[in-house]
Write a protein that holds these residues in place. Structure first.
Motif: not given
Length: 310
Positions: A12, A14, A16, A19, A40, A43, A47, A101
């Protein structure tokens, strides 16, 4: 293999905005034997909090946070870092699946991939991919991704990537092969998986049934062209340099790792390398190599022109 464990690999960055819908779609899968491994890639939004909340609600052992390097790696290296983290825990019947994502998986996605891999009649590595329903930001249908018009194998994998990462599933042999490789710096993880598996005489299984709602938005890393005309215009705008740089990097990366390839693939890559370093006559000869093609005649015309002059 109906009870095969599936290691879902999610990188992932960024993410959000979309997701939660992707994570929710994992819970709807008809094949229940899966574990989400996530990493991740630095981010700056919410996220990580979304993933941590999902892990708490999904149940004990359902999600594994793969820490890895703290710096941003980019999608290709991030996904392959996840693959390296799970490869040693895979059993003979286990399967790896990549997840983006911002998509939504249809309920039979994992089940179809597991069934296809189970039915593969080969002792070599196997990689599965499928078509996608193309949707906009709000999951409204735009169309359907392209199917295959010609066989997808090696050396065609050098000329064009025909598989989409969010649909990829690999058996243990394919996963181990890719995890033990060093990718070209300009490659994408899906293209590299396709190259490595087919160069080893592995089998590509393409499912003509769509298994993912593939969201098209302004921040797609690649996305899907909505028509042949748009694909052609995009190719002309990019020009030959981008493609030829990737081709040369793929050839160099494979030649640096000859153990990844079958004897036939090693000879094919060596011939293409000689052609790229030679003149028009040698390049014309290389273009007559069986299997070195793209999916349509229009795309082949562009490929031939770029290969000859690039």
């Amino acid at each position: 293999m109906p009870d095969a464990r599936v290691a879902i690999l999610l990188s992932t960055y960024n993410g959000e905005r979309f997701l939660r819908e992707q994570l929710d779609s994992l819970l709807t899968q008809s094949h229940p034997h899966w574990t989400l491994y996530w990493r991740d890639d630095s981010s700056s939004d919410g996220t990580v909090a979304i993933l941590e909340e999902f892990a708490r609600c999904a149940g004990q052992g359902r999600c594994v946070h793969v820490q890895g390097p703290p710096e941003r790696l980019g999608p290709t290296v991030s996904f392959l870092t996840l693959l390296a983290a799970v490869k040693d825990s895979l059993g003979n019947e286990d399967v790896v699946a990549f997840a983006d994502q911002d998509d939504v998986w249809l309920p039979e996605k994992l089940a179809r991939g597991v069934a296809a891999l189970r039915g593969a009649n080969t002792d070599g590595p196997v990689i599965y991919c499928a078509r996608q329903v193309l949707v906009d930001d709000g999951l409204r249908r735009i169309g359907l991704s392209r199917g295959l018009e010609k066989p997808a194998a090696f050396p065609a994998a050098l000329a064009q990537n025909v598989i989409t990462g969010c649909t990829i599933m690999m058996d243990r042999r394919a996963a181990a092969l890719v995890a033990g490789s060093i990718p070209a710096s300009a490659t994408l993880h899906d293209w590299w998986c396709y190259l490595v598996v087919t160069a080893a005489d592995g089998l590509l299984l393409h499912d003509d049934e769509p298994v993912v709602l593939y969201r098209q938005h302004n921040h797609n890393v690649v996305g899907a062209p909505r028509s042949m005309a748009r694909r052609a215009v995009g190719a002309v705008r990019r020009g030959p340099n981008v493609f030829m740089n990737v081709l040369r990097q793929h050839v160099a990366a494979l030649q640096a790792q000859p153990h990844l390839m079958s004897p036939k693939a090693r000879a094919q890559v060596a011939a293409i390398d000689r052609a790229l370093k030679g003149g028009p006559i040698r390049r014309l000869a290389a273009l007559r190599m069986p299997g070195l093609h793209r999916q349509t005649w229009q795309e082949n015309v562009g490929f031939w022109a770029w290969f000859l002059i690039g």
